[in-house]
Motif scaffolding. Structure first.
Motif, short mmCIF file in Angstrom:
data_model
loop_
_atom_site.label_atom_id
_atom_site.label_comp_id
_atom_site.label_asym_id
_atom_site.label_seq_id
_atom_site.Cartn_x
_atom_site.Cartn_y
_atom_site.Cartn_z
N GLN A 1 -15.97 47.05 -73.06
CA GLN A 1 -16.26 46.73 -71.66
C GLN A 1 -16.98 47.89 -70.97
N GLU B 1 -20.70 47.82 -69.43
CA GLU B 1 -20.87 48.24 -68.04
C GLU B 1 -21.94 49.32 -67.93
N LYS C 1 -14.89 38.30 -65.16
CA LYS C 1 -14.96 38.66 -66.57
C LYS C 1 -16.39 38.78 -67.08
N PHE D 1 -17.87 40.69 -71.02
CA PHE D 1 -17.41 42.02 -71.36
C PHE D 1 -17.39 42.28 -72.86
#
Length: 174
Positions: free
Chosen positions: A38, A42, A118, A141
């Motif tokens: 994740q 990101e 999510k 993610f």
């Protein structure tokens, strides 16, 4: 002798408890791995520099088509978008003998990134040589991604695949 044996048993008991306490459960390891992935996704989204590789296609009103090779891509960054994706669907103002796929280079405009529960939603508009493309990414993610492409000259189409960091060429490293 019995006291030595009992002391040895008590010590081995405490050592075994400390060893078991240090081991992580499979759930904890899985959660750490998901969190790491994740964070990686990101970072890619925040940098706005990633490569989408298509694995499946869903044309409008059609069934899902699986792609044989991972040669279809869309390279995205804030300066330039390069796209080479196949197209199955209806074309409106496309000349005879023109390329059947969605291929373009252009600078993305009006980039919007929105974080959901999510996933991330990324929207951008890219003006190609002959058309204007509205790109809508849904990046989850775990790295799986859905890309919807709308254009003026073709029906909308949806691609399923994954995003990753762009590969650095050997020439650029030196």
């Amino acid at each position: 002798m019995k006291t030595k044996l009992s002391i040895l048993l008590v010590l081995s008991f405490f050592l075994s408890i400390s060893v078991f306490a240090q081991k992580k459960s499979s759930k904890e390891l899985k959660a750490e791995k998901e969190l790491l992935l994740q964070k990686k996704i990101e970072t890619l989204i925040d940098s706005k520099n990633f490569v989408f590789e298509a694995q499946k296609i869903s044309p409008r009103g059609g069934r899902v088509i699986f792609l044989d090779y991972n040669t279809y891509f869309l390279k995205f960054n804030e300066e330039k978008v390069t796209c080479d994706l196949p197209f199955f669907g209806r074309g409106y103002n496309i000349g005879y003998g023109s390329d059947g796929g969605i291929k373009f280079d252009g600078k993305p405009e009006d980039i919007k990134v929105e974080k959901k529960n999510k996933s991330y939603n990324i929207k951008a508009i890219v003006k190609g040589k002959d058309d204007v493309y509205n790109l809508m990414f849904s990046v989850f993610f775990n790295g799986s991604t859905t890309l919807s492409v709308n254009s003026n000259n073709r029906s909308s189409i949806t691609y399923y695949g994954e995003i990753s960091a762009p590969k650095v060429d050997a020439d650029k490293k030196q």
